[in-house]
Design an enzyme around this catalytic site. Structure first.
Site, PDB file in Angstrom:
ATOM      1  N   PHE A   1       0.856  -1.187   0.000  1.00  0.00           N
ATOM      2  CA  PHE A   1       0.000   0.000   0.000  1.00  0.00           C
ATOM      3  C   PHE A   1       0.892   1.237   0.000  1.00  0.00           C
ATOM      4  CE2 PHE A   1      -2.955   3.082   1.882  1.00  0.00           C
ATOM      5  CZ  PHE A   1      -4.051   2.879   1.064  1.00  0.00           C
TER       6      PHE A   1
ATOM      7  N   ASP B   1       1.501  -5.448   8.420  1.00  0.00           N
ATOM      8  CA  ASP B   1       0.367  -4.540   8.287  1.00  0.00           C
ATOM      9  C   ASP B   1      -0.873  -5.427   8.150  1.00  0.00           C
ATOM     10  OD1 ASP B   1      -1.724  -3.020   7.181  1.00  0.00           O
ATOM     11  OD2 ASP B   1      -0.363  -1.682   6.108  1.00  0.00           O
TER      12      ASP B   1
ATOM     13  N   TYR C   1     -11.203   0.965  10.667  1.00  0.00           N
ATOM     14  CA  TYR C   1     -12.391   1.370   9.898  1.00  0.00           C
ATOM     15  C   TYR C   1     -12.801   0.383   8.817  1.00  0.00           C
ATOM     16  CZ  TYR C   1      -8.430   3.380   7.286  1.00  0.00           C
ATOM     17  OH  TYR C   1      -7.221   3.578   6.659  1.00  0.00           O
ATOM     18  N   LYS C   2     -12.009  -0.675   8.605  1.00  0.00           N
ATOM     19  CA  LYS C   2     -12.390  -1.624   7.552  1.00  0.00           C
ATOM     20  C   LYS C   2     -13.292  -2.701   8.163  1.00  0.00           C
ATOM     21  CE  LYS C   2      -8.045  -0.808   5.100  1.00  0.00           C
ATOM     22  NZ  LYS C   2      -8.512  -0.026   3.964  1.00  0.00           N
TER      23      LYS C   2
ATOM     24  N   ARG D   1     -12.778  -4.197  -7.068  1.00  0.00           N
ATOM     25  CA  ARG D   1     -12.504  -4.882  -5.800  1.00  0.00           C
ATOM     26  C   ARG D   1     -13.807  -5.046  -5.019  1.00  0.00           C
ATOM     27  NH1 ARG D   1      -8.623  -2.420  -1.140  1.00  0.00           N
ATOM     28  NH2 ARG D   1     -10.344  -0.936  -1.083  1.00  0.00           N
TER      29      ARG D   1
HETATM   30  C1  LIG Z   1      -2.702  -1.855   3.683  1.00  0.00           C
HETATM   31  C2  LIG Z   1      -2.938  -0.461   4.201  1.00  0.00           C
HETATM   32  N1  LIG Z   1      -1.986   0.132   4.921  1.00  0.00           N
HETATM   33  C3  LIG Z   1      -2.131   1.391   5.389  1.00  0.00           C
HETATM   34  C4  LIG Z   1      -3.283   2.104   5.164  1.00  0.00           C
HETATM   35  C5  LIG Z   1      -3.396   3.519   5.658  1.00  0.00           C
HETATM   36  O1  LIG Z   1      -4.217   3.654   6.766  1.00  0.00           O
HETATM   37  P1  LIG Z   1      -4.414   5.063   7.517  1.00  0.00           P
HETATM   38  O2  LIG Z   1      -5.231   5.947   6.624  1.00  0.00           O
HETATM   39  O3  LIG Z   1      -5.142   4.689   8.779  1.00  0.00           O
HETATM   40  O4  LIG Z   1      -3.073   5.626   7.799  1.00  0.00           O
HETATM   41  C6  LIG Z   1      -4.324   1.507   4.428  1.00  0.00           C
HETATM   42  C7  LIG Z   1      -5.577   2.245   4.156  1.00  0.00           C
HETATM   43  O5  LIG Z   1      -6.470   1.805   3.505  1.00  0.00           O
HETATM   44  C8  LIG Z   1      -4.136   0.197   3.927  1.00  0.00           C
HETATM   45  O6  LIG Z   1      -5.076  -0.408   3.182  1.00  0.00           O
END
Ligand SMILES: Cc1ncc(COP(=O)(O)O)c(C=O)c1O
Length: 410
Positions: free
Chosen positions: A125, A196, A221-222, A369
């Site tokens: 990500f 992560d 939040y997911k 997705r």
């Molecule tokens: C795999 C992954 N890592 C990090 C993040 C970033 O999260 P945040 O906005 O809480 O920093 C996301 C957000 O969707 C994500 O999907």
């Protein structure tokens, strides 16, 4: 091909079916985006009102003590711990995911001062890639960030590697990595492992203790349904607590915050990783959202998740042969709780579906997705969603010029 009647039959026998009533859902829509932003639960609504009306509204400043606001990040951490195979006192709920990754990356570089390489996945990500580069710049010594093809990790593990940071379930393809064997290989090279868990927590069983993981972080939040921008969580294995320093120290991570001392002395345990005041209303939302997980197990969630994703893949392939490339692994051991369908006109397809009440999302360059949350999705929802997809493709609705310009959030 599975029929709609068979899906209704499966729903009648689904042990998780009663949990759907815990969610506030628009019955005219099919929500396949809980992997991006989970819906509101009734308990969340109740808890947020309670926080606003009573704890904050009436208790005001007294609630920092009386309503347990100071301890909420740790108490909620213990509840998240049960979902990721951690023990009490190993998880803190705070900040947002990218910030927590920063704390872990910064702290862990101090634990391997003789090593100067961080390895991560080239298709990780983007926020993970940005923050790891940023923390490397701030390290005060030369740190090289190697972004690799994760399948070649073994070739890169040598005495220079301080930290390996990977995302357990790939955000685009839904591929799930083998946490235990990768962590063991990383430890074999003397490096530390950071996972992560953004697309894993509440979606698939995770066993951080069993896999011997050093550090992990995930978002609220997911699949945890904590609300937009919900606080995230971080895991520090008990053996690293008191050793891993917080590179972003703040007053509420101090051993005695209300002594107002000019020099920092870390609080014991996970409290050391607190920086600032907790976001109490947001913690209330997450607190409510976690209640539904107490009525099931991650093993049961997993059984239904695999059944839903199997059903989706087979219905798409039967009804639309050759139209999409399914980028999500068929192998259950390598699949998260989402399915990615590759198509050159993916953005328009997702937008046309949304117009017809089937909510998924699009991840550039070409992935449609779809997230499958077993807590509220029914088998019949999967069936109806695929019928809508067939309708979009057969009528070429996705080619409408109104979908030519992409919205800011895709
Ligand atoms: C795999 C992954 N890592 C990090 C993040 C970033 O999260 P945040 O906005 O809480 O920093 C996301 C957000 O969707 C994500 O999907």
């Amino acid at each position: 091909m599975t029929t709609r009647e068979e899906c209704l039959w499966l729903d009648e026998r689904d042990p998780l079916a009663p949990l759907r009533a815990e969610f506030i859902l628009d019955e005219t829509q099919i929500y396949l985006d809980g992997n991006s932003l989970g819906p509101v639960t009734r308990a969340t609504q109740r808890r947020v009102h309670e926080v606003i009306d009573h704890e904050w509204g009436e208790g005001l400043i007294r609630s920092w003590n009386a309503a347990g606001w100071m301890d909420a990040p740790l108490a909620l951490g213990d509840r998240v711990a049960t979902l990721v195979g951690a023990r009490d006192g190993e998880v803190l709920v705070a900040d947002t995911l990218t910030f927590l990754l920063a704390k872990i990356i910064g702290g862990s570089l101090e634990l391997r001062p003789e090593r100067h390489v961080i390895i991560t996945d080239a298709v990780n990500f983007h926020s993970d890639l940005y923050i790891v580069a940023g923390m490397a710049r701030l390290a005060g010594r030369e740190i090289i960030v190697k972004t690799i093809d994760r399948d070649t990790l073994a070739e890169h593990l040598d005495d220079d590697v301080a930290l390996v940071m990977l995302t357990h379930v790939d955000f685009r393809t839904g591929e799930m990595l083998d946490m235990a064997s990768i962590t063991a290989a990383v430890h074999g090279a003397g490096a530390l492992m950071l996972w992560d868990l953004a697309h894993s927590t509440g979606a698939v069983p995770v066993d951080l203790s069993g896999a011997g993981v050093d550090f992990a972080a995930g978002c609220g939040y997911k699949y945890l349904n904590g609300g937009p921008g919900a606080p995230a969580f971080m895991y520090v294995a008990a053996r690293w607590q008191g050793v891993l320093r917080n590179p972003l120290p703040g007053w509420l991570g101090h051993a005695r915050p209300f002594d107002f001392e000019p020099t920092y002395e870390s609080a014991p345990g996970m409290r050391a990783y607190v920086t600032s005041s907790p976001s109490v209303i947001a913690l209330g939302a997450l607190d409510g959202a976690l209640e539904v997980f107490e009525r099931t197990t991650m093993a049961d969630v997993r059984v239904k998740s695999l059944a839903l994703t199997d059903l989706f893949i087979s219905l798409v392939e039967d009804a639309l042969p050759g139209v999409f490339e399914v980028v999500t692994p068929r192998d259950h051991a390598r699949r998260g709780s989402q399915v990615g369908l590759r198509h050159a006109e993916g953005y328009g397809i997702v937008q046309a579906l949304i117009e017809r009440g089937v909510i998924g999302d699009f991840r550039a360059p070409d992935i449609c997705r779809f997230g499958f949350t077993p807590l509220y999705l029914r088998y019949v929802d999967v069936y109806d969603a695929v019928q809508t997809l067939v309708d979009v493709m057969m009528t070429s609705a996705h080619l409408d010029e109104k979908f030519a310009v992409r919205l800011a959030v895709t």
